[in-house]
Design an enzyme around this catalytic site. Structure first.
Site, PDB file in Angstrom:
ATOM      1  N   ARG A 130       0.843  -1.190   0.000  1.00 33.43           N
ATOM      2  CA  ARG A 130       0.000   0.000   0.000  1.00 33.43           C
ATOM      3  C   ARG A 130       0.884   1.249   0.000  1.00 33.43           C
ATOM      4  O   ARG A 130       1.970   1.263   0.559  1.00 33.43           O
ATOM      5  CB  ARG A 130      -0.916   0.017   1.216  1.00 33.43           C
ATOM      6  CG  ARG A 130      -2.122  -0.918   1.078  1.00 33.43           C
ATOM      7  CD  ARG A 130      -3.042  -0.836   2.278  1.00 33.43           C
ATOM      8  NE  ARG A 130      -2.397  -1.344   3.459  1.00 33.43           N
ATOM      9  CZ  ARG A 130      -1.848  -0.606   4.422  1.00 33.43           C
ATOM     10  NH1 ARG A 130      -1.908   0.719   4.349  1.00 33.43           N
ATOM     11  NH2 ARG A 130      -1.267  -1.160   5.446  1.00 33.43           N
ATOM     12  N   TYR A 134      -1.358  -3.306  -6.846  1.00 36.50           N
ATOM     13  CA  TYR A 134      -1.210  -4.017  -5.572  1.00 36.50           C
ATOM     14  C   TYR A 134      -2.532  -4.073  -4.803  1.00 36.50           C
ATOM     15  O   TYR A 134      -3.229  -3.065  -4.671  1.00 36.50           O
ATOM     16  CB  TYR A 134      -0.132  -3.358  -4.686  1.00 36.50           C
ATOM     17  CG  TYR A 134      -0.151  -3.967  -3.301  1.00 36.50           C
ATOM     18  CD1 TYR A 134       0.362  -5.245  -3.095  1.00 36.50           C
ATOM     19  CD2 TYR A 134      -0.765  -3.322  -2.238  1.00 36.50           C
ATOM     20  CE1 TYR A 134       0.280  -5.841  -1.846  1.00 36.50           C
ATOM     21  CE2 TYR A 134      -0.853  -3.909  -0.988  1.00 36.50           C
ATOM     22  CZ  TYR A 134      -0.329  -5.171  -0.804  1.00 36.50           C
ATOM     23  OH  TYR A 134      -0.431  -5.775   0.432  1.00 36.50           O
ATOM     24  N   LYS A 176      -9.701  -2.280   1.746  1.00 38.48           N
ATOM     25  CA  LYS A 176      -9.347  -1.168   2.627  1.00 38.48           C
ATOM     26  C   LYS A 176     -10.073   0.115   2.210  1.00 38.48           C
ATOM     27  O   LYS A 176     -10.461   0.904   3.057  1.00 38.48           O
ATOM     28  CB  LYS A 176      -7.832  -0.947   2.611  1.00 38.48           C
ATOM     29  CG  LYS A 176      -6.999  -2.215   2.918  1.00 38.48           C
ATOM     30  CD  LYS A 176      -7.085  -2.647   4.357  1.00 38.48           C
ATOM     31  CE  LYS A 176      -6.048  -3.734   4.651  1.00 38.48           C
ATOM     32  NZ  LYS A 176      -6.126  -4.301   5.988  1.00 38.48           N
ATOM     33  N   HIS A 227     -10.677  -2.257  11.482  1.00 37.88           N
ATOM     34  CA  HIS A 227      -9.604  -3.103  10.949  1.00 37.88           C
ATOM     35  C   HIS A 227      -9.405  -4.276  11.914  1.00 37.88           C
ATOM     36  O   HIS A 227      -8.389  -4.359  12.601  1.00 37.88           O
ATOM     37  CB  HIS A 227      -8.331  -2.244  10.853  1.00 37.88           C
ATOM     38  CG  HIS A 227      -7.234  -2.860  10.055  1.00 37.88           C
ATOM     39  ND1 HIS A 227      -5.917  -2.475  10.179  1.00 37.88           N
ATOM     40  CD2 HIS A 227      -7.244  -3.822   9.110  1.00 37.88           C
ATOM     41  CE1 HIS A 227      -5.171  -3.168   9.354  1.00 37.88           C
ATOM     42  NE2 HIS A 227      -5.948  -3.998   8.686  1.00 37.88           N
ATOM     43  N   SER A 262      -1.572  -3.721   9.932  1.00 43.95           N
ATOM     44  CA  SER A 262      -1.236  -4.633   8.844  1.00 43.95           C
ATOM     45  C   SER A 262       0.057  -5.391   9.151  1.00 43.95           C
ATOM     46  O   SER A 262       1.035  -4.793   9.598  1.00 43.95           O
ATOM     47  CB  SER A 262      -1.077  -3.853   7.541  1.00 43.95           C
ATOM     48  OG  SER A 262      -2.338  -3.362   7.155  1.00 43.95           O
ATOM     49  N   CYS A 289       0.567  -7.572  11.493  1.00 42.27           N
ATOM     50  CA  CYS A 289       0.826  -7.722  12.931  1.00 42.27           C
ATOM     51  C   CYS A 289       0.028  -8.857  13.542  1.00 42.27           C
ATOM     52  O   CYS A 289      -0.149  -8.908  14.762  1.00 42.27           O
ATOM     53  CB  CYS A 289       0.545  -6.415  13.654  1.00 42.27           C
ATOM     54  SG  CYS A 289       1.724  -5.125  13.204  1.00 42.27           S
ATOM     55  N   ASP A 300      -9.745  -9.690   8.760  1.00 39.54           N
ATOM     56  CA  ASP A 300      -9.174  -8.363   8.486  1.00 39.54           C
ATOM     57  C   ASP A 300     -10.111  -7.196   8.812  1.00 39.54           C
ATOM     58  O   ASP A 300      -9.656  -6.160   9.249  1.00 39.54           O
ATOM     59  CB  ASP A 300      -8.778  -8.289   7.006  1.00 39.54           C
ATOM     60  CG  ASP A 300      -7.845  -7.120   6.698  1.00 39.54           C
ATOM     61  OD1 ASP A 300      -6.927  -6.864   7.493  1.00 39.54           O
ATOM     62  OD2 ASP A 300      -8.048  -6.444   5.673  1.00 39.54           O
ATOM     63  N   ARG A 312       1.745 -12.141  -0.872  1.00 42.30           N
ATOM     64  CA  ARG A 312       0.387 -12.380  -0.372  1.00 42.30           C
ATOM     65  C   ARG A 312      -0.257 -13.595  -1.014  1.00 42.30           C
ATOM     66  O   ARG A 312       0.083 -13.990  -2.124  1.00 42.30           O
ATOM     67  CB  ARG A 312      -0.481 -11.160  -0.705  1.00 42.30           C
ATOM     68  CG  ARG A 312      -0.041  -9.872  -0.020  1.00 42.30           C
ATOM     69  CD  ARG A 312      -0.646  -9.754   1.342  1.00 42.30           C
ATOM     70  NE  ARG A 312      -0.108  -8.645   2.126  1.00 42.30           N
ATOM     71  CZ  ARG A 312      -0.710  -8.176   3.225  1.00 42.30           C
ATOM     72  NH1 ARG A 312      -1.831  -8.703   3.656  1.00 42.30           N
ATOM     73  NH2 ARG A 312      -0.167  -7.189   3.898  1.00 42.30           N
TER      74      ARG A 312
HETATM   75  P1  GDP Z   1      -2.126  -9.413   9.394  1.00 42.24           P
HETATM   76  O1  GDP Z   1      -1.603  -8.659   8.231  1.00 42.24           O
HETATM   77  O2  GDP Z   1      -2.466  -8.509  10.557  1.00 42.24           O
HETATM   78  O3  GDP Z   1      -3.233 -10.336   9.053  1.00 42.24           O
HETATM   79  O4  GDP Z   1      -0.916 -10.304   9.974  1.00 42.24           O
HETATM   80  P2  GDP Z   1      -0.557 -11.857   9.750  1.00 42.24           P
HETATM   81  O5  GDP Z   1      -1.398 -12.754  10.612  1.00 42.24           O
HETATM   82  O6  GDP Z   1      -0.552 -12.152   8.309  1.00 42.24           O
HETATM   83  O7  GDP Z   1       0.928 -11.889  10.314  1.00 42.24           O
HETATM   84  C1  GDP Z   1       1.914 -11.013   9.852  1.00 42.24           C
HETATM   85  C2  GDP Z   1       3.278 -11.483  10.251  1.00 42.24           C
HETATM   86  O8  GDP Z   1       3.378 -11.560  11.675  1.00 42.24           O
HETATM   87  C3  GDP Z   1       3.600 -12.871   9.714  1.00 42.24           C
HETATM   88  O9  GDP Z   1       4.931 -12.902   9.287  1.00 42.24           O
HETATM   89  C4  GDP Z   1       3.394 -13.772  10.911  1.00 42.24           C
HETATM   90  O10 GDP Z   1       4.211 -14.917  10.866  1.00 42.24           O
HETATM   91  C5  GDP Z   1       3.747 -12.873  12.087  1.00 42.24           C
HETATM   92  N1  GDP Z   1       2.967 -13.220  13.293  1.00 42.24           N
HETATM   93  C6  GDP Z   1       1.628 -13.418  13.360  1.00 42.24           C
HETATM   94  N2  GDP Z   1       1.247 -13.764  14.608  1.00 42.24           N
HETATM   95  C7  GDP Z   1       2.366 -13.777  15.363  1.00 42.24           C
HETATM   96  C8  GDP Z   1       2.634 -14.067  16.756  1.00 42.24           C
HETATM   97  O11 GDP Z   1       1.752 -14.375  17.541  1.00 42.24           O
HETATM   98  N3  GDP Z   1       3.935 -13.956  17.154  1.00 42.24           N
HETATM   99  C9  GDP Z   1       4.938 -13.600  16.300  1.00 42.24           C
HETATM  100  N4  GDP Z   1       6.177 -13.512  16.797  1.00 42.24           N
HETATM  101  N5  GDP Z   1       4.726 -13.341  14.983  1.00 42.24           N
HETATM  102  C10 GDP Z   1       3.469 -13.418  14.523  1.00 42.24           C
HETATM  103  P1  PGA Z   2      -3.295  -6.657   6.084  1.00 44.25           P
HETATM  104  O1  PGA Z   2      -3.815  -5.800   4.850  1.00 44.25           O
HETATM  105  O2  PGA Z   2      -1.801  -6.623   6.097  1.00 44.25           O
HETATM  106  O3  PGA Z   2      -3.888  -5.900   7.239  1.00 44.25           O
HETATM  107  O4  PGA Z   2      -3.799  -8.060   5.946  1.00 44.25           O
HETATM  108  C1  PGA Z   2      -3.540  -5.820   3.536  1.00 44.25           C
HETATM  109  C2  PGA Z   2      -2.870  -4.564   3.058  1.00 44.25           C
HETATM  110  O5  PGA Z   2      -2.298  -3.850   3.881  1.00 44.25           O
HETATM  111  O6  PGA Z   2      -2.903  -4.309   1.858  1.00 44.25           O
HETATM  112 MN    MN Z   3      -4.183 -10.408   7.170  1.00 46.76          MN
END
Ligand code: GDP
Ligand code: PGA
Ligand code: MN
Length: 596
Positions: A82, A210, A219, A239, A261, A263, A288, A380
């Site tokens: 983004r 993207y 979003k 979010h 994002s 996290c 999400d 992704r």
């Molecule tokens: P989203 O974008 O908020 O959905 O985040 P994701 O679930 O896709 O996770 C983003 C990154 O954080 C990935 O590389 C995961 O492996 C990492 N991650 C997710 N949950 C945890 C956790 O509980 N602990 C740690 N250390 N890393 C995490």
């Molecule tokens: P996410 O969102 O990382 O919160 O899943 C997608 C994005 O930022 O484009």
């Molecule tokens: Mn996600």
């Protein structure tokens, strides 16, 4: 242009909706596509578009035995995340967009982008993509139509939303739909703009391919325009993931959680409890976005407006997220991952040995000794939620699920303890408002810098952040049964940069405490920041942790809080007179508790 002329322009447009036909005609007049294709969402259409995308090199077929229905897309290397600095809220008054958004005058934005859109689809096809955000026919569900010249966008929207004829049927003759116009243009970052016109329920996105910039239901509509509509109409567009956690007695508790994002939303939403949690079950409603409204019984109900997951690939494996691994085993579009010699996908943190040789995300040969990452850190997957073995039976329920707990979490290597419960709603809104998080690869720019990210909405709030926080405070009056509010941090590190908390499935241990608190099953301990688990309330049996890891992960350090308070002050000052009084009071109370 009369509607009969429109029909000739559109061939056989599958609708008589005058507002829609007129708008499509206006956009076509501006962008001048060679062809207009109305998408119906059928299997035949998917097959036809996929074949065409393969022919044009937009999609690379993967090994169909190993990954049936899966394809790889390589985006332009300048277009992998983004672009927050090129994202604008276009309101007549600058103050309505607030200090945390980029602002452009709507007239100026329409003119500026109009010049870019002018004739940009010559030689290309314009796809008309009607879609619904939310279960079809539901009271919270909204219809959007995205016009795009990208097959990749069409195929992604088909997974991420309820797309095609069903959405058009839901719209009927209404003119109440989001008008989204997208062109990949020439993928030049100097000619890239993501503009939102909340007053017109319109989004114009130019120059990117993207996901977050171009899958306009996500979003752009579900959060930026959604949050604006939520304030007008008295609901919340957040979010947040939504999950249901069922205890061994069969009681299900629904939880919504906001993390910025990359996290941990998708991981938390799909989490599998560890072995010691026999009889517990976590099911995904959404990963999400949550749209939340007060139901007739005074509880807060959440729906997931999406139908698929646009998830971060790196770090996904059978230990961290087995449900995601199952979800992406078929019918998935991969963007910017590496490819193995036998036509499968690979990324950093995948199970098994690192292959000797790969083709990297840019299509270049890669070896094990290469210093570069084989997959882009923000690579992704786009996968239908119906692939998720842990999909909640309520994921398609138009009424949504009643939320008992709201969790705010950021990525913080220090300062913020593992888990806290807010003293009350206002304090909880304060915890959400003062969230900070280290930046990630999900947006272009430096990674790992702490920034204030209120409720993980900094890049997604479609109006003034001060008004947004006030809206959260005001919601208290409308909700009879208030969800309890919590804060978590899975990312605290020791002095060597190692995570103190194992995370992923082990987060169940924290979730159990949250559920117990919701139902009043455990007493708690008060700290300066909020209520925390008493010693032993977060079980650590079976975890291989250094002796002081939990103490360290839950510690509250005076010096760290001094600088945290300072950084929060800068944020509130930015909101000026719109900083809600109730939050300023919370801040004063915190300062006096901390004695700083
Ligand atoms: P989203 O974008 O908020 O959905 O985040 P994701 O679930 O896709 O996770 C983003 C990154 O954080 C990935 O590389 C995961 O492996 C990492 N991650 C997710 N949950 C945890 C956790 O509980 N602990 C740690 N250390 N890393 C995490
Ligand atoms: P996410 O969102 O990382 O919160 O899943 C997608 C994005 O930022 O484009
Ligand atoms: Mn996600």
């Amino acid at each position: 242009m009369s509607s009969t002329q429109v029909a000739t322009v559109h061939g056989d447009a599958p609708t008589k909706n005058a507002a829609l036909l007129a708008w499509v005609a206006r956009c076509a007049q501006m962008t001048q596509p060679d062809r207009i294709v109305w998408c119906d969402g059928s299997e035949a259409e998917k097959k036809r578009l996929t074949e065409q995308a393969v022919k044009e090199g937009i999609l690379l077929p993967l090994n169909q035995e190993k990954r049936p229905g899966c394809y790889l897309h390589r985006s332009n290397p300048n277009d992998v995340a983004r672009v927050e600095h090129l994202t604008f809220i276009c309101t007549p008054n600058k103050t309505d967009a607030g200090p945390t958004n980029n602002w452009m005058d709507p007239e100026q934005a329409y003119t500026k982008l109009g010049l870019l859109f002018d004739g940009c689809m010559k030689g290309r096809t314009m796809y008309v993509v009607p879609y619904a955000m939310g279960p079809l026919g539901g009271p919270s569900t909204k219809v959007g139509v995205e016009l795009t010249d990208s097959i990749y966008v069409v195929l992604n929207m088909r997974i991420m939303t309820r797309m095609g004829k069903a959405a058009l049927d839901m719209l009927g003759d209404s003119d109440d739909f989001n008008r989204g116009l997208h062109s990949t243009g020439d993928v030049n970052p100097d000619r890239r703009y993501i503009c939102h016109f909340p007053q017109d329920n319109t989004i114009w996105s130019f120059g990117s391919g993207y996901g977050g910039n171009v899958l306009l239901g996500k979003k752009c509509l579900a959060l930026r325009i959604g949050s604006y509509l939520g304030r007008e109409e008295g609901w919340l567009a957040e979010h947040m993931l939504i999950l249901g956690v069922t205890d061994p007695k069969g009681q299900t508790t629904y939880v919504a959680a906001a993390f910025p994002s990359a996290c941990g939303k998708t991981n938390f939403a799909m989490m599998i409890p560890p072995k010691s949690y026999q009889g517990w079950k976590v099911e995904t409603v959404g990963d999400d976005i949550a749209w939340m409204r007060v139901g007739p019984d005074g509880r807060l109900y959440a729906i997931n407006p999406e139908a698929g997951y646009f998830g971060v690939v790196p770090g996904t494996n059978t230990k961290t997220n087995p449900n995601a691994m199952a979800t992406i085993a078929k019918d998935t579009l991969f963007t910017n991952v590496a490819m193995t010699a036998d036509g499968d996908v690979w990324w950093e943190g995948k199970d098994g040995e690192v292959p000797e040789e790969l083709v990297d995300w840019q299509g270049r040969p890669w070896t094990k000794n290469s210093p570069d990452k084989a997959a882009h850190p923000n690579s992704r997957f786009t996968a239908p939620m119906s692939n998720n073995p842990a999909l909640s039976p309520k994921a398609n329920d138009p009424q949504g699920v009643p939320i008992s707990a709201i969790i705010f979490g950021g990525r913080r290597s220090n300062t913020v303890p593992l888990v806290l419960q807010a003293f009350n709603w206002t304090h909880g809104v304060f915890l959400g408002a003062t969230m900070g998080s280290e930046t990630t690869a999900a947006a272009t720019g430096k990674v790992g810098v702490v920034r204030r990210d209120p409720m993980a909405m900094l890049p997604f709030c479609g109006y003034h952040m001060g008004d947004y926080l006030q809206h959260w405070l005001d919601m208290q009056k409308a909700i009879t049964h208030l969800p309890k509010i919590f804060q978590v941090n899975w990312f605290r590190q020791d002095k060597n940069g190692k995570y103190l908390w194992p995370g992923y499935g082990e987060n169940m241990r924290v979730l159990e405490w949250i559920v117990n608190r919701v139902h009043g099953r455990v007493p708690t301990q008060e700290t300066l920041l909020g209520w925390v688990p008493r010693q032993g309330d977060i079980p650590t049996q079976g975890l291989d942790l250094p002796p002081d890891a939990i103490a360290e992960a839950t510690s509250i350090k005076a010096d760290e809080w001094k600088s945290e308070l300072k950084s929060q002050e800068v944020f509130f000052e930015q909101l000026g007179t719109k900083a809600p009084e109730a939050l300023m009071l919370q801040r004063k109370l915190l300062i006096s508790r901390l004695g700083s």
